[in-house]
Design a protein around this motif. Structure first.
Motif, short mmCIF file in Angstrom:
data_model
loop_
_atom_site.label_atom_id
_atom_site.label_comp_id
_atom_site.label_asym_id
_atom_site.label_seq_id
_atom_site.Cartn_x
_atom_site.Cartn_y
_atom_site.Cartn_z
N SER A 220 -1.50 -1.82 2.17
CA SER A 220 -0.23 -0.51 2.58
C SER A 220 0.65 -0.52 1.75
N GLY A 221 1.54 0.45 1.74
CA GLY A 221 3.09 0.62 0.93
C GLY A 221 2.45 1.27 -0.37
N GLU A 222 3.10 1.11 -1.42
CA GLU A 222 2.75 1.62 -2.80
C GLU A 222 1.48 0.79 -3.24
N VAL A 223 0.52 1.81 -3.24
CA VAL A 223 -0.77 1.25 -3.67
C VAL A 223 -1.54 1.93 -5.04
N SER B 36 0.13 5.10 3.31
CA SER B 36 0.55 4.40 2.15
C SER B 36 0.61 5.61 1.15
N VAL B 37 1.29 5.41 -0.05
CA VAL B 37 1.55 6.21 -1.25
C VAL B 37 0.55 5.70 -2.19
N ILE B 38 -0.35 6.53 -2.50
CA ILE B 38 -1.38 6.12 -3.59
C ILE B 38 -1.06 6.67 -5.03
N HIS B 39 -1.22 5.77 -5.97
CA HIS B 39 -1.22 6.06 -7.36
C HIS B 39 -2.65 6.10 -7.89
N SER B 40 -2.90 7.09 -8.99
CA SER B 40 -4.08 6.98 -9.61
C SER B 40 -3.93 7.66 -10.70
#
Length: 226
Positions: A67-70, A131-135
């Motif tokens: 969870s969180g910044e992922v 969560s905040v997802i970065h891709s």
């Protein structure tokens, strides 16, 4: 008669010897080096190291959801890239999908492909909705908002964009670099053993500031070798 010990049932070696093997494993010596230091047969050492890696893999699989910044990303392990064949279509490589919690830990999984169904299936099972997802811009990540992930930011590597304010996947990429550098020393791994070596990399990366020796001994006390 086999000696009793709390780390391995029916073990033919003592607790002290097992602790020695674990200590040498913890500092990342290979089977040949451990065999030489302990004066034990290399096949015996290989069996113990394989058992340690199996316990480590179980431990990693049991970790809580992320969870969180992922950060999410995939990488390819195996033979060198064939000329003209690159990216997500690279043949003959093992595909690994990874989740990285910013300033935290990584979780990896060997996957058959990089399809939307495969990648998002893992994300749904491992990443909490808030969560905040970065891709990156891969189409396999299209539609995460529709699944309930309201915050999804992308970095378009195809446009030579590697960071956009706080949106980047530098954390998971640092793990890929760590794992590939470490696995090169084995000069090729069979597919059935690759998973366990990958999980060992994950474990070492996640606990790099902790005492690996004590962590592995605790695993063996909780789940002795048989």
């Amino acid at each position: 008669m086999a000696m009793k010990n709390k780390y391995a049932y029916r073990s033919k070696i003592s607790e002290d010897k097992i602790r020695q093997i674990v200590k040498l494993f913890a500092v990342d010596l290979d089977a040949s080096q451990i065999s030489e230091v302990t004066s034990l047969n290399r096949n015996t050492i290989n069996r113990y190291l394989a058992a340690f890696r199996e316990r480590i893999a179980r431990y990693c699989e049991a970790e809580s959801p992320v969870s969180g910044e992922v950060e999410v990303d995939e990488s390819y392990f195996g033979a060198r890239r064939v000329r003209g064949v690159r990216g997500r279509g690279a043949r003959g490589k093992t595909i690994v999908f990874g989740l990285f919690k910013r300033n935290g830990r990584v979780y990896t999984e060997v996957v058959p492909d990089c399809s939307k169904a495969t990648l998002q299936g893992i994300i749904r099972g491992r990443v909490e909705l808030e969560s905040v997802i970065h891709s990156d811009g891969w189409r396999g990540y299209d539609g995460l908002v529709d699944l309930g992930y309201q915050k999804h930011f992308r970095v378009e590597h195809g446009n030579n964009e590697f960071a956009n304010k706080q949106s980047h996947i530098n954390g998971i990429e640092s793990f890929w670099a760590f794992a590939k550098t470490r696995l090169v020393r084995f000069r090729g791994l069979h597919k059935h053993t690759f998973y366990f070596h990958l999980k060992e990399c994950e474990f070492r990366f996640n606990h790099r500031r902790e005492d690996i020796y004590k962590l592995v001994l605790k695993m063996l006390r909780n789940f002795p070798l048989s």
